[in-house]
Design a protein around this motif. Sequence first.
Motif, PDB file in Angstrom:
ATOM      1  N   ASP A 212      11.692  17.487 -54.108  1.00 60.79           N
ATOM      2  CA  ASP A 212      12.620  17.838 -53.578  1.00 60.79           C
ATOM      3  C   ASP A 212      13.098  17.337 -52.084  1.00 60.79           C
ATOM      4  O   ASP A 212      12.916  19.633 -51.630  1.00 60.79           O
ATOM      5  CB  ASP A 212      13.315  18.891 -53.934  1.00 60.79           C
ATOM      6  CG  ASP A 212      15.315  19.068 -53.510  1.00 60.79           C
ATOM      7  OD1 ASP A 212      15.369  18.586 -52.764  1.00 60.79           O
ATOM      8  OD2 ASP A 212      15.776  19.555 -54.227  1.00 60.79           O
ATOM      9  N   GLU A 215      14.384  20.896 -50.115  1.00 67.45           N
ATOM     10  CA  GLU A 215      14.378  22.213 -50.334  1.00 67.45           C
ATOM     11  C   GLU A 215      12.707  22.341 -50.333  1.00 67.45           C
ATOM     12  O   GLU A 215      11.803  23.229 -49.897  1.00 67.45           O
ATOM     13  CB  GLU A 215      14.518  22.755 -52.413  1.00 67.45           C
ATOM     14  CG  GLU A 215      15.551  22.183 -52.361  1.00 67.45           C
ATOM     15  CD  GLU A 215      16.238  23.317 -52.095  1.00 67.45           C
ATOM     16  OE1 GLU A 215      15.809  24.571 -51.188  1.00 67.45           O
ATOM     17  OE2 GLU A 215      17.635  23.214 -51.526  1.00 67.45           O
ATOM     18  N   ARG A 218       9.570  22.893 -46.049  1.00 66.05           N
ATOM     19  CA  ARG A 218       9.703  23.910 -44.904  1.00 66.05           C
ATOM     20  C   ARG A 218       7.321  23.869 -44.229  1.00 66.05           C
ATOM     21  O   ARG A 218       6.646  23.653 -44.834  1.00 66.05           O
ATOM     22  CB  ARG A 218       9.216  24.921 -45.533  1.00 66.05           C
ATOM     23  CG  ARG A 218      10.763  25.305 -46.656  1.00 66.05           C
ATOM     24  CD  ARG A 218      12.331  24.788 -45.764  1.00 66.05           C
ATOM     25  NE  ARG A 218      13.409  25.573 -46.329  1.00 66.05           N
ATOM     26  CZ  ARG A 218      13.774  24.433 -46.848  1.00 66.05           C
ATOM     27  NH1 ARG A 218      13.577  23.191 -46.338  1.00 66.05           N
ATOM     28  NH2 ARG A 218      14.796  24.561 -47.952  1.00 66.05           N
ATOM     29  N   ILE A 262      16.772  22.001 -44.413  1.00 69.85           N
ATOM     30  CA  ILE A 262      18.123  23.328 -44.658  1.00 69.85           C
ATOM     31  C   ILE A 262      19.166  23.043 -44.373  1.00 69.85           C
ATOM     32  O   ILE A 262      20.456  22.676 -45.447  1.00 69.85           O
ATOM     33  CB  ILE A 262      17.658  24.041 -43.966  1.00 69.85           C
ATOM     34  CG1 ILE A 262      16.436  24.795 -44.538  1.00 69.85           C
ATOM     35  CG2 ILE A 262      18.567  25.370 -44.101  1.00 69.85           C
ATOM     36  CD1 ILE A 262      15.713  25.649 -43.473  1.00 69.85           C
ATOM     37  N   ALA A 265      20.109  20.660 -47.144  1.00 67.81           N
ATOM     38  CA  ALA A 265      20.205  21.525 -48.919  1.00 67.81           C
ATOM     39  C   ALA A 265      21.293  22.313 -48.477  1.00 67.81           C
ATOM     40  O   ALA A 265      22.102  21.713 -49.819  1.00 67.81           O
ATOM     41  CB  ALA A 265      18.798  22.081 -48.897  1.00 67.81           C
ATOM     42  N   ARG A 266      21.568  22.647 -47.656  1.00 64.70           N
ATOM     43  CA  ARG A 266      22.519  23.506 -47.789  1.00 64.70           C
ATOM     44  C   ARG A 266      24.166  22.586 -47.831  1.00 64.70           C
ATOM     45  O   ARG A 266      24.955  23.204 -48.098  1.00 64.70           O
ATOM     46  CB  ARG A 266      23.128  24.442 -46.078  1.00 64.70           C
ATOM     47  CG  ARG A 266      21.826  25.047 -46.300  1.00 64.70           C
ATOM     48  CD  ARG A 266      21.688  26.165 -47.397  1.00 64.70           C
ATOM     49  NE  ARG A 266      20.720  27.779 -47.802  1.00 64.70           N
ATOM     50  CZ  ARG A 266      19.167  27.170 -47.862  1.00 64.70           C
ATOM     51  NH1 ARG A 266      19.017  26.234 -48.605  1.00 64.70           N
ATOM     52  NH2 ARG A 266      18.855  27.996 -47.915  1.00 64.70           N
ATOM     53  N   ARG A 268      24.439  20.044 -49.278  1.00 59.09           N
ATOM     54  CA  ARG A 268      25.139  18.917 -50.600  1.00 59.09           C
ATOM     55  C   ARG A 268      26.207  18.974 -51.482  1.00 59.09           C
ATOM     56  O   ARG A 268      26.388  20.156 -51.567  1.00 59.09           O
ATOM     57  CB  ARG A 268      23.246  19.072 -51.502  1.00 59.09           C
ATOM     58  CG  ARG A 268      22.265  19.133 -51.491  1.00 59.09           C
ATOM     59  CD  ARG A 268      21.145  19.066 -52.150  1.00 59.09           C
ATOM     60  NE  ARG A 268      20.028  18.515 -51.975  1.00 59.09           N
ATOM     61  CZ  ARG A 268      18.945  18.935 -52.554  1.00 59.09           C
ATOM     62  NH1 ARG A 268      18.999  19.689 -53.204  1.00 59.09           N
ATOM     63  NH2 ARG A 268      17.607  17.412 -52.356  1.00 59.09           N
TER      64      ARG A 268
END
Length: 325
Positions: A212, A215, A218, A262, A265-266, A268
């Motif tokens: 994913d 997520e 990093r 990030i 992801a935030r 979505r």
Amino acid sequence: MNANTIGIGLVSGAATALLCLGVVSGSGLSVILYFLSAVPLMVATLGWGFAAGVSGAIISALLIAAFANVPMAVYIVMTTILPATAAGYWMNLARPAEEVGGPAGKLAWYPLSDVVVRLAVITAGAFIVAGALIGYGPALVDELVGEMIARLQEANPEFAFTPEGRESFLAFMTGAIPFMQPALWLMILIGSLYLALAITRASGRLRRPKDDWPEALRLPRAGAMILAVAIAGSFVSGPLGLAATTFAGALTGGFTMAGFAIFHARTRGQPWRPFAMIVVYGAVAITLVAALPFFFAGVLATARPMPVSPGGGPNPPTGTPPAST
């Protein structure tokens, strides 16, 4: 190793060589294809194993040396062939999940975060070696700046630099080039890896479970520590400072990509997500300053997530990713 593996390696190596050699034409399409030159070797290594990647790497280097020259082959090996093959190898590594505190009977795969920081180190090292080979420094940049100013004056005869302005611009470019080149190239390598994983998965040859990326993309805490040391070293004058700047640039590229992950992801599931993406990436395209918040977000969100899959199965990959910290 069998004939099929070697054949796949030879085809992938020839494809990488062709994509790299095409850039000498200078066309816009050839430059775009050059940016994708790592993908064939990544696909071969991900889907057919390290032996296929190595055979492809060898044939690619030989073809570039034969049809271009040895210095170009060395440069491509350092910046494209080595990181492409290494990334495919690392992404295929796995170990029993219980060895890193996971559930029994599962496989824990090498963290994407570790692959990214290692690619950053390889990229920085490649550009440092390339810079040393061509004698990078103020004298070389002065030639580049002189050519740039001459072209601007051809386009606009009224354009002129004061002696003070030229010196300021020269100092800026001397530090900006070793910072920006590895940063941008690492981003291209990360994008190439994403594409190679998708292609290999579609072919049914990828054994690694799907990461994913919003997520998982990093960098580990070790990357932040290396970045801090590199930033401190960049204030040193001379070759050491330029080398440190190169490492800082590569890692900045990695952390910025983590910041963008990030953001993905935030946002979505949000109805305003498409508009936000247009605004964000449009702003970054206009000015790189707009990427700074994402860089800081990436630095503040270090992590090392490991994807897990059922253990066993035919031809399970092996390897030793480091224990989770």
